[in-house]
Motif scaffolding. Structure first.
Motif, PDB file in Angstrom:
ATOM      1  N   TYR A 123      53.066 103.060  49.179  1.00 31.78           N
ATOM      2  CA  TYR A 123      51.722 103.588  49.466  1.00 31.78           C
ATOM      3  C   TYR A 123      51.814 104.901  50.238  1.00 31.78           C
ATOM      4  O   TYR A 123      50.854 105.307  50.900  1.00 31.78           O
ATOM      5  CB  TYR A 123      50.912 102.568  50.292  1.00 31.78           C
ATOM      6  CG  TYR A 123      50.773 101.231  49.603  1.00 31.78           C
ATOM      7  CD1 TYR A 123      49.732 100.998  48.702  1.00 31.78           C
ATOM      8  CD2 TYR A 123      51.685 100.202  49.834  1.00 31.78           C
ATOM      9  CE1 TYR A 123      49.612  99.785  48.049  1.00 31.78           C
ATOM     10  CE2 TYR A 123      51.578  98.987  49.181  1.00 31.78           C
ATOM     11  CZ  TYR A 123      50.539  98.781  48.289  1.00 31.78           C
ATOM     12  OH  TYR A 123      50.422  97.585  47.635  1.00 31.78           O
ATOM     13  N   SER A 130      59.191  99.319  42.771  1.00 31.95           N
ATOM     14  CA  SER A 130      59.697  99.063  44.109  1.00 31.95           C
ATOM     15  C   SER A 130      60.069  97.584  44.304  1.00 31.95           C
ATOM     16  O   SER A 130      61.000  97.257  45.048  1.00 31.95           O
ATOM     17  CB  SER A 130      58.613  99.502  45.093  1.00 31.95           C
ATOM     18  OG  SER A 130      58.908  99.106  46.362  1.00 31.95           O
ATOM     19  N   LYS A 131      59.358  96.697  43.614  1.00 34.73           N
ATOM     20  CA  LYS A 131      59.649  95.259  43.748  1.00 34.73           C
ATOM     21  C   LYS A 131      61.090  94.965  43.322  1.00 34.73           C
ATOM     22  O   LYS A 131      61.782  94.172  43.955  1.00 34.73           O
ATOM     23  CB  LYS A 131      58.668  94.465  42.885  1.00 34.73           C
ATOM     24  CG  LYS A 131      58.676  92.972  43.106  1.00 34.73           C
ATOM     25  CD  LYS A 131      57.567  92.335  42.286  1.00 34.73           C
ATOM     26  CE  LYS A 131      57.431  90.861  42.561  1.00 34.73           C
ATOM     27  NZ  LYS A 131      56.368  90.270  41.716  1.00 34.73           N
ATOM     28  N   ASP A 172      60.114 100.169  52.616  1.00 36.72           N
ATOM     29  CA  ASP A 172      59.417 100.080  51.327  1.00 36.72           C
ATOM     30  C   ASP A 172      58.125 100.902  51.454  1.00 36.72           C
ATOM     31  O   ASP A 172      57.244 100.542  52.224  1.00 36.72           O
ATOM     32  CB  ASP A 172      59.137  98.580  51.094  1.00 36.72           C
ATOM     33  CG  ASP A 172      58.471  98.302  49.793  1.00 36.72           C
ATOM     34  OD1 ASP A 172      58.619  99.108  48.863  1.00 36.72           O
ATOM     35  OD2 ASP A 172      57.791  97.255  49.695  1.00 36.72           O
ATOM     36  N   ASN A 192      51.144  97.083  53.492  1.00 41.98           N
ATOM     37  CA  ASN A 192      50.487  95.990  52.796  1.00 41.98           C
ATOM     38  C   ASN A 192      50.885  94.725  53.532  1.00 41.98           C
ATOM     39  O   ASN A 192      52.085  94.462  53.636  1.00 41.98           O
ATOM     40  CB  ASN A 192      50.991  95.929  51.339  1.00 41.98           C
ATOM     41  CG  ASN A 192      50.457  94.723  50.613  1.00 41.98           C
ATOM     42  OD1 ASN A 192      49.537  94.070  51.066  1.00 41.98           O
ATOM     43  ND2 ASN A 192      51.055  94.414  49.463  1.00 41.98           N
ATOM     44  N   TYR A 242      54.762  91.820  52.874  1.00 42.66           N
ATOM     45  CA  TYR A 242      54.642  91.732  51.413  1.00 42.66           C
ATOM     46  C   TYR A 242      55.351  90.461  50.915  1.00 42.66           C
ATOM     47  O   TYR A 242      56.509  90.216  51.287  1.00 42.66           O
ATOM     48  CB  TYR A 242      55.282  93.000  50.820  1.00 42.66           C
ATOM     49  CG  TYR A 242      55.409  93.031  49.331  1.00 42.66           C
ATOM     50  CD1 TYR A 242      54.293  92.920  48.494  1.00 42.66           C
ATOM     51  CD2 TYR A 242      56.659  93.206  48.726  1.00 42.66           C
ATOM     52  CE1 TYR A 242      54.430  92.977  47.122  1.00 42.66           C
ATOM     53  CE2 TYR A 242      56.799  93.271  47.348  1.00 42.66           C
ATOM     54  CZ  TYR A 242      55.674  93.143  46.553  1.00 42.66           C
ATOM     55  OH  TYR A 242      55.815  93.204  45.192  1.00 42.66           O
ATOM     56  N   SER A 279      53.748 103.389  40.948  1.00 43.25           N
ATOM     57  CA  SER A 279      52.698 102.401  40.635  1.00 43.25           C
ATOM     58  C   SER A 279      51.354 102.729  41.269  1.00 43.25           C
ATOM     59  O   SER A 279      50.331 102.775  40.594  1.00 43.25           O
ATOM     60  CB  SER A 279      53.115 101.012  41.144  1.00 43.25           C
ATOM     61  OG  SER A 279      54.137 100.468  40.364  1.00 43.25           O
ATOM     62  N   LYS A 280      51.361 102.918  42.589  1.00 43.83           N
ATOM     63  CA  LYS A 280      50.084 103.017  43.315  1.00 43.83           C
ATOM     64  C   LYS A 280      49.633 104.473  43.413  1.00 43.83           C
ATOM     65  O   LYS A 280      48.445 104.752  43.462  1.00 43.83           O
ATOM     66  CB  LYS A 280      50.220 102.427  44.722  1.00 43.83           C
ATOM     67  CG  LYS A 280      51.023 101.135  44.809  1.00 43.83           C
ATOM     68  CD  LYS A 280      50.278  99.909  44.339  1.00 43.83           C
ATOM     69  CE  LYS A 280      51.178  98.679  44.440  1.00 43.83           C
ATOM     70  NZ  LYS A 280      50.509  97.425  44.183  1.00 43.83           N
ATOM     71  N   ARG A 283      56.208 100.333  35.353  1.00 47.98           N
ATOM     72  CA  ARG A 283      57.419  99.850  36.010  1.00 47.98           C
ATOM     73  C   ARG A 283      58.423 100.969  36.258  1.00 47.98           C
ATOM     74  O   ARG A 283      59.491 101.018  35.622  1.00 47.98           O
ATOM     75  CB  ARG A 283      58.073  98.687  35.223  1.00 47.98           C
ATOM     76  CG  ARG A 283      57.158  97.574  34.786  1.00 47.98           C
ATOM     77  CD  ARG A 283      56.264  97.022  35.894  1.00 47.98           C
ATOM     78  NE  ARG A 283      57.005  96.558  37.054  1.00 47.98           N
ATOM     79  CZ  ARG A 283      56.659  96.889  38.300  1.00 47.98           C
ATOM     80  NH1 ARG A 283      55.617  97.658  38.554  1.00 47.98           N
ATOM     81  NH2 ARG A 283      57.353  96.432  39.307  1.00 47.98           N
ATOM     82  N   SER A 317      57.489 104.358  44.660  1.00 48.04           N
ATOM     83  CA  SER A 317      57.078 103.864  43.356  1.00 48.04           C
ATOM     84  C   SER A 317      55.974 104.746  42.812  1.00 48.04           C
ATOM     85  O   SER A 317      55.201 105.334  43.571  1.00 48.04           O
ATOM     86  CB  SER A 317      56.562 102.440  43.559  1.00 48.04           C
ATOM     87  OG  SER A 317      55.844 102.023  42.444  1.00 48.04           O
TER      88      SER A 317
END
Ligand SMILES: Cc1ncc(COP(=O)(O)O)c(C=O)c1O
Length: 392
Positions: A209, A103-104, A206, A178, A128, A238-239, A247, A236
């Motif tokens: 989460y 997501s970054k 974004d 976040n 963020y 990721s979490k 990634r 994402s």
């Protein structure tokens, strides 16, 4: 050698600064417990690792990724199935979805695809730390929109000055949030779509989460009527699936914005390794139960921390989302001072609220992504080495 002027505006990345501090202390033999960064220590699900191992052995996947900047169609189709199942959102894998390197990356490429030099870009404060640099890289100027506890950490859209709203070209938001852990509501999302429509603002919602919620339903921006007309949602793996190191993520929604991100990506990177996309398909298609299990784990870790906070004088209701706790600092401290106290007395690292924007002052963020025994040790140190605090 000279370096670019634009870098001078950009402060060192918060977690790089914290990591350097932690590494230095560890070199000196200090047993540091890191509650700063949100990086799950629990492993990625086995099904995902198996899919990677199998796909990594296929030489077809050693070549440039299929459909490069867009991601494999089969990955995009898995994203569409996941959105339908988890959020009841319909997406066209051809044009409304693109694979991301997390997501970054999406935050950054959204700015390059949407923001013109000199544009104002709304960004929540606290927010963020990745958003502002992405806006600066695109030549835009961030405009902070306060998020206050008295408004449940949702921005008050009516309070954004109308000349600013009309001038702004984009708005970055993120719920479950976040750093605060706050969640959005369907009503807020509808208001956001109306606000974006009436001011010609592109929304970058974004949502990495999205699945990490306690006692409320997961919520996608794309569920709001008209959302696809005004923006995209980043998500994402990721979490949700403990895959921060892999990634992989996705942007979904407005075709023009997705197309703009694709154009930036086709001139910047060559997409996500196919084998990781196959692993991503396994995560999206087969790991709902894993997410439910992780939520139970985070729920227990929250209780561990809350019990200690109560003992030390806090009366604090945990937020409804994320694996973070956004904790008010006691009387007599600002966020940096309280983090310094935790570090000196307990060798515990927390993220100072002020690093998330001026409205973050007065809070610190604890991340619940370390093992239970380390978290219990951190709490034991706090109970032993700190006295009861006073709060207004
Ligand atoms: C709000 C927010 N957006 C984006 C990211 C980056 O996530 P990813 O690993 O998908 O790049 C993070 C990570 O902490 C985050 O908190």
């Amino acid at each position: 050698m000279h370096t670019a002027e634009r870098l001078k505006k950009i402060p060192p990345y918060l977690f790089v600064t914290l990591r350097n501090k932690i590494n230095e202390a560890r070199r000196q033999g200090v047993d540091v417990i890191d509650l700063g960064v949100g990086d799950p220590v629990n492993p990625t699900p086995d099904a995902v690792i198996d899919a990677l191992a199998e796909s990594a052995r296929d030489p077809q996947n050693h070549r440039y990724p299929t459909d490069e900047e867009w991601g494999m169609l089969s990955f995009r189709e898995a994203v569409a199935r996941w959105y339908k199942r988890r959020h009841d959102v319909d997406l066209d894998p051809k044009g409304e979805i693109i694979a991301l390197i997390g997501s970054k990356e999406g935050c950054h490429h959204f700015a390059l695809g949407v923001v013109n030099p000199g544009d104002l870009v709304l960004v929540t404060d606290p927010g963020y730390p990745g958003y502002k640099p992405s806006i600066w890289f695109a030549g835009g100027e961030p405009y902070p929109v306060p998020m206050k506890p008295e408004n449940a950490y949702l921005p008050n859209l009516a309070e954004i000055p109308s000349d600013i709203a009309r001038k702004a070209s984009a708005f970055y938001l993120n719920y479950p949030n976040n750093p605060t852990g706050a969640v959005a509501t369907p009503t807020f999302l509808s208001e956001l779509v109306e606000f974006a429509k009436s001011n010609g603002i592109a929304i970058c919602y974004d949502n990495p989460y999205s699945e990490l919620v306690f006692g409320v339903e997961p919520l996608s921006f794309l569920k709001a009527e008209g959302a696809k007309e005004v923006g995209v949602e980043l998500n994402s793996l990721s979490k949700t699936f403990n895959m921060t190191g892999w990634r992989i993520g996705m942007a979904s929604g407005n075709r023009d914005i997705i197309g703009a991100i694709a154009k930036v990506k086709s001139n910047t990177d060559s997409g996500v390794f196919n084998a990781i996309q196959y692993a991503g398909i396994a995560a999206l298609d087969t790991c709902d139960g894993f997410t439910a299990k992780m939520l139970e784990i985070y729920g227990r870790r929250r209780e561990t921390v809350l019990a200690t906070l109560r003992e030390l004088g806090w009366t604090y209701d945990p937020p409804k989302g994320t694996f973070y706790l956004w904790i008010p600092v006691p009387n007599g401290y600002n966020s940096a001072e309280f983090c310094a106290l935790l570090f000196e007395k307990c060798a515990v690292v927390a993220a100072p609220g002020a690093a998330y924007g001026q409205n973050g002052e007065g809070f610190v963020r604890f991340s619940l992504t370390i093992t239970e025994d380390r978290l219990e040790e951190a709490m034991r140190r706090m109970r032993t080495n700190l006295q009861r605090f006073a709060f207004d």
